[in-house]
Design a protein around this motif. Structure first.
Motif, mmCIF file in Angstrom:
data_model
loop_
_atom_site.group_PDB
_atom_site.id
_atom_site.type_symbol
_atom_site.label_atom_id
_atom_site.label_comp_id
_atom_site.label_asym_id
_atom_site.label_seq_id
_atom_site.Cartn_x
_atom_site.Cartn_y
_atom_site.Cartn_z
ATOM 1 N N ASN A 1 0.861 -1.172 0.000
ATOM 2 C CA ASN A 1 0.000 0.000 0.000
ATOM 3 C C ASN A 1 0.905 1.233 0.000
ATOM 4 N N PRO A 2 1.068 1.872 -1.148
ATOM 5 C CA PRO A 2 1.975 3.011 -1.231
ATOM 6 C C PRO A 2 1.566 4.170 -0.330
ATOM 7 N N MET A 3 0.267 4.316 -0.070
ATOM 8 C CA MET A 3 -0.175 5.408 0.820
ATOM 9 C C MET A 3 0.382 5.218 2.227
ATOM 10 N N ALA A 4 0.401 3.998 2.698
ATOM 11 C CA ALA A 4 0.843 3.719 4.063
ATOM 12 C C ALA A 4 2.335 3.375 4.136
ATOM 13 N N GLU A 5 2.868 2.812 3.068
ATOM 14 C CA GLU A 5 4.238 2.287 3.141
ATOM 15 C C GLU A 5 5.233 3.012 2.237
ATOM 16 N N HIS A 6 4.874 4.201 1.754
ATOM 17 C CA HIS A 6 5.785 4.902 0.848
ATOM 18 C C HIS A 6 7.105 5.280 1.534
ATOM 19 N N GLU A 7 7.061 5.626 2.823
ATOM 20 C CA GLU A 7 8.298 5.997 3.527
ATOM 21 C C GLU A 7 9.247 4.799 3.631
ATOM 22 N N LYS A 8 8.696 3.634 3.906
ATOM 23 C CA LYS A 8 9.506 2.424 3.991
ATOM 24 C C LYS A 8 10.146 2.115 2.628
ATOM 25 N N ALA A 9 9.379 2.284 1.557
ATOM 26 C CA ALA A 9 9.897 2.035 0.208
ATOM 27 C C ALA A 9 11.024 3.011 -0.125
ATOM 28 N N VAL A 10 10.845 4.277 0.232
ATOM 29 C CA VAL A 10 11.872 5.292 -0.030
ATOM 30 C C VAL A 10 13.136 4.989 0.785
ATOM 31 N N ASP A 11 12.952 4.596 2.051
ATOM 32 C CA ASP A 11 14.114 4.244 2.884
ATOM 33 C C ASP A 11 14.905 3.081 2.284
ATOM 34 N N LYS B 1 15.890 4.287 -8.079
ATOM 35 C CA LYS B 1 15.544 5.631 -8.573
ATOM 36 C C LYS B 1 14.068 5.706 -8.957
ATOM 37 N N LYS B 2 13.583 4.668 -9.633
ATOM 38 C CA LYS B 2 12.183 4.639 -10.054
ATOM 39 C C LYS B 2 11.254 4.599 -8.838
ATOM 40 N N THR B 3 11.624 3.818 -7.834
ATOM 41 C CA THR B 3 10.804 3.720 -6.633
ATOM 42 C C THR B 3 10.693 5.073 -5.936
ATOM 43 N N ILE B 4 11.810 5.765 -5.798
ATOM 44 C CA ILE B 4 11.793 7.084 -5.158
ATOM 45 C C ILE B 4 10.922 8.047 -5.956
#
Length: 161
Positions: free
Chosen positions: A120-130, A146-149
């Motif tokens: 869920n990118p809304m809830a887990e976007h910070e974890k993905a960026v980290d 790079k694409k994920t960020i």
């Protein structure tokens, strides 16, 4: 005229074994430079040996000792330099392998997170960026990170208008 031990000290070789044999008025002197490093090839060096009358040895030993000891010093220095560079290369290789393994793990974690159907990118976007940033620390050109960020920027400050 220089003294014997002063001449040996000037060779730059740190350790010698000396053997002297007397046979009446004749003399045989063997001088073996010892390598400080553990390279077994350097242990194969044969001693510098000079034979003659005691008077001849007294007058020519230091003269004749000069060139072979210079060559031996160069050999020892090259061997020591080689061993030092070998150790550095091994460390770098280990460091490179460790870095590669860290990147592989971080990339695997990132892929597992963003490819998961429950992501869920809304809830887990910070974890993905980290996770993406960890990958970029190890490889600044990684395309997935790079694409994920870039993709997660849309979820960092959502706009409704």
């Amino acid at each position: 005229m220089e003294t014997f031990f002063k001449s040996l000290g000037k060779t730059g070789i740190g350790q010698f074994s000396i053997s002297v044999s007397f046979h009446g008025t004749d003399c045989a002197v063997s001088l073996l430079p010892k390598a400080s490093e553990g390279d077994n090839a350097l242990k194969a060096i044969r001693p510098f040996t000079l034979k003659g009358s005691i008077e001849e040895i007294d007058t020519v030993f230091l003269e004749r000792l000069g060139k072979p000891m210079q060559e031996t010093k160069v050999l020892f220095d090259n061997a020591n330099g080689y061993l030092s560079n070998l150790k550095k290369a091994e460390e770098k290789t280990k460091m490179a392998n460790d870095r590669k393994e860290k990147k592989k793990k971080a990339l695997s974690d990132l892929k597992e997170l963003v490819k998961d159907k429950k992501f869920n990118p809304m809830a887990e976007h910070e974890k993905a960026v980290d996770l993406a940033n960890k990958v970029l620390e190890l490889d600044e050109n990684d395309a997935l990170a790079k694409k994920t960020i870039e993709d997660m920027k849309a979820y960092q400050q959502p706009t409704f208008f």
